[in-house]
Design a protein around this motif. Structure first.
Motif, PDB file in Angstrom:
ATOM      1  N   MET A   1       0.830  -1.214   0.000  1.00  0.00           N
ATOM      2  CA  MET A   1       0.000   0.000   0.000  1.00  0.00           C
ATOM      3  C   MET A   1       0.857   1.254   0.000  1.00  0.00           C
ATOM      4  N   TRP A 284      -9.749   1.810  -2.656  1.00  0.00           N
ATOM      5  CA  TRP A 284      -8.817   1.038  -1.834  1.00  0.00           C
ATOM      6  C   TRP A 284      -7.725   1.882  -1.167  1.00  0.00           C
ATOM      7  N   GLY A 285      -7.534   3.086  -1.615  1.00  0.00           N
ATOM      8  CA  GLY A 285      -6.394   3.874  -1.130  1.00  0.00           C
ATOM      9  C   GLY A 285      -6.566   4.440   0.259  1.00  0.00           C
ATOM     10  N   GLY A 286      -7.801   4.575   0.710  1.00  0.00           N
ATOM     11  CA  GLY A 286      -8.036   5.128   2.037  1.00  0.00           C
ATOM     12  C   GLY A 286      -7.987   6.646   2.042  1.00  0.00           C
ATOM     13  N   TRP A 287      -8.167   7.190   3.262  1.00  0.00           N
ATOM     14  CA  TRP A 287      -8.241   8.645   3.402  1.00  0.00           C
ATOM     15  C   TRP A 287      -6.954   9.338   2.985  1.00  0.00           C
ATOM     16  N   SER A 288      -5.821   8.697   3.189  1.00  0.00           N
ATOM     17  CA  SER A 288      -4.551   9.319   2.817  1.00  0.00           C
ATOM     18  C   SER A 288      -4.465   9.560   1.318  1.00  0.00           C
TER      19      SER A 288
END
Length: 372
Positions: A1, A284-288
């Protein structure tokens, strides 16, 4: 990730640096030239309304010229303008094409009508709102021997409608790309070259049978290894209606893919990486990853806001800035819409333009029918 987030951040950073590069290289000293022997070529449809604002803006240009209006042969507004303006306006009646784009057909007729004193050729579109510096800025690199073909580019002014603003945001991505002579295609809406270059390229022959005038001229210039120079401060205000806005975007890329598949493929790869990157970030990457994407988008919007303020009139800037809201609120939608236009462009070789349907192969019209 972590590696994926790093790649995403790098992609967003490169995109931001491209816009900052454009902003940084906006010329502060906007030098102009006003030589003798300038002719402006304007192709209009027969239902043209006379373009009162366009004509007023052309009359206000700092460089003097005569205006050649190319029609199909039945444009009352052009005839009335020529009757009023006398020697300043010449109407060329080209007739209706049978095996090439109607605009190309009219421009070829206009080129054949030129006189011995016509030394500099400036091409403009009927739907632009040119600044008073347009002709002078296009002529400056030619007169100083710095370029063979000089071009501006459109800056869309979308009407107050979400779809039009989205297409404007897509076009803004193209308008604020870094400009280099080796990677510049001229835009027929604001373009200039010398008579000598036109004869060297044999423009009449280069455009024969073609649909897109700017693609034909640009590819001929590339093959001849001419110097193509963009004028970065000439992002020319061009109104955009919501109706047919997406089709407009698809048509631009269909012009490209029917002339150069390789050029289309490079553009689709670059935009596709951004579009797929946003899909990854949201799913899939998320909040970041989302934060990185939005931070870069907001920074690009701020830089583009500065560019808009520097190149167009304040009233035009209000309309142009409508597109920036998409960058701020839904930058992923801009990338997806852009990629969608590119992919839709390869779905057919038919291009509807100016009241005709054209089927194009290898840049040449192989069939045409009235769209009415």
């Amino acid at each position: 990730m972590n590696w994926a987030l790093g790649l995403w951040a790098m992609l967003q950073g490169l995109s931001l640096l491209g816009v900052l590069n454009y902003w940084r290289h906006l010329p502060l000293d906007r030098q102009e030239e006003a030589p003798e022997g300038v002719v402006v070529l304007l192709s209009v449809r027969d239902d043209w309304d006379g373009g009162a604002e366009l004509i007023a803006r052309l009359k206000a240009q700092t460089a003097r010229f005569r205006l050649v209006i190319a029609t199909s042969g039945a444009c009352p507004a052009a005839e009335a303008l020529a009757a009023r303006e006398g020697d300043w306006v010449q109407v060329v009646r080209a007739g209706v094409a049978s095996d090439e784009g109607q605009k190309v057909h009219k421009l070829r007729a206009a080129l054949r009508s030129l006189g011995d004193a016509d030394r500099y050729l400036v091409f403009v579109d009927a739907d632009i709102l040119p600044p008073v510096r347009l002709a002078g800025r296009l002529l400056f690199p030619l007169v100083r021997g710095k370029a063979d073909i000089v071009t501006g580019y459109r800056l869309l002014l979308p009407e107050a409608q979400a779809g039009a603003a989205l297409v404007g945001a897509v076009e803004m991505q193209l308008a604020t790309l870094p400009r280099a002579a080796s990677a510049t295609m001229p835009w027929g809406g604001a373009m200039a070259l010398t008579r000598e270059v036109a004869e060297r390229l044999d423009l009449d022959a280069a455009m024969a049978g073609r649909l897109s005038d700017d693609m034909a001229i640009g590819l001929a210039g590339w093959r001849a290894k001419l110097r193509l120079r963009p004028v970065r401060d000439l992002l020319v205000a061009t109104p955009l209606e919501g109706r047919g806005a997406f089709a407009f975007g698809v048509r631009q890329y269909r012009h490209i893919v029917t002339n150069s598949v390789g050029m289309w493929a490079v553009a689709a790869l670059v935009v596709g990486l951004q579009a797929l990157g946003w899909a990854w970030a949201l799913a899939w990457g998320g909040w970041s990853a989302v934060a990185v994407g939005y931070a870069a988008a907001m920074a690009r919007a701020l830089a583009r806001r500065r560019i808009i303020a520097a190149v167009v009139e304040p009233r035009q800037g209000v309309a142009a800035r409508r597109s920036l809201w998409w960058d701020v609120l839904a930058p992923f939608a801009v990338c997806w819409a852009h990629w969608g236009m590119q992919l839709a462009a390869v779905g057919s070789k038919r291009i509807r333009w100016g009241g005709f349907d054209y089927w194009v192969k290898g840049g040449k019209v192989v069939r045409m029918e009235s769209a009415r």
